[in-house]
Design a protein around this motif. Sequence first.
Motif: not given
Length: 407
Positions: A116-119, A164-173
């Motif tokens: 989620t956005a909190e993870m 983990i480098l620069e993955p895209s599209y994770f829900p959280s920051k």
Amino acid sequence: MLLLNVDVISERISNRKAKEIYELICRQTTVSKIELLEQSGMTVSTLTRHLEELTAQGLILESGFGVSTGGRRPILYETNPAYAYVFGLEISRTLSKLVLVDLGMTKLEARSWAMTAEMTPDVLVGLIVKEAQAMLAHHGIAISDVLGIGIGSVGPVDRHSGVILEPSYFPSKGWQQVPICKMLSEELGIPSMLDNGANTAILAESWHQRSQSFKHLLYIHAGVGLRSSMVSEGKVIYGAVDMESSVGQMIIQTDGVAPRDKSGNYGALESYVSLHAIEKRAKSAIKMGRTTLLTQLVADPEQLTYVHMMEALQKNDGLVVEIVTEAATYFGIGLANLLNILHPEKVILGGPLLAGGELFFQTATAVAIRKAYYYPAYQVVFSRGGLGEEALAIGAAVLVMNRLFKV
């Protein structure tokens, strides 16, 4: 593969020849001493000594006798699954999953978390550590009996530094430059190893099919993005950089759809075949007034998800069938390009798009076969794999187990 204190894993078998024998036994379900003599090229006395050492350490077991070919029945050997235990962790954009397995890769327990956005990384690591400790307590396993934790993550990753480098599209920051191996090793007190999820998935499937004759396997994961890996002769093929998501940037139409972000290519495969692409296509069709059951499932087109589309697909909704068929056709074209370049013996397909039913799988594979250049002389086998959606996590555990063979 990865670092920190992982040398303590390979040091469990100190002799190089013993490692070779142990790997030979691992790659087979059971094997006789006669077969090991032929496969290893060792003398009888050398092989016998190392088999006795491995048995004394508890790494292998005598599992009965084979069929006699005229003399005494040969002793059969197999690995001891209870010698040690391994954690395997999947970190993906939609969920993360922790499994505890023995050395036979038999799952003892598993736990998943929605991303989620909190993870954030700190939140997830805290949950993983708490759950891992609970699993060990539940099964009465001492931390000294755990080889380590393997991590299969969305790429790009630096498997050598464990980041983990620069993955895209994770829900959280916060998912950029994450030293995930350091974080987990410090909290759990065990070695950790990292690779991208496509590589760990194909490691798992290769392990699962180790008694079969396939030498060259290709794996494609289709979900939020497209991820790929390949195994040849039991070894993952690595490039100069982490290539996990590059298959999604294969150009199939030079003046095609714009990329989701500025780093991508116009007309790239991922722009036609991904959860985002399929959802975008459906939202647009609803706004244009197309007749569909989707309007009964969600009032606001912007709230539409792939889950809604799969529910409508089960009811044979015309619009969803059209969209999924179109995406699968593009996917099949991409697969054909890979077949014509790599010529794998078997292609394993995984991810949410493949788990949604037969339509996507059957359409994509039919298109790929028709466009394979050497067909029918070149026969490729397509499969959804034997481990399903747990392949990434179990493969991360295989990553750690393979360290036992490392010289």
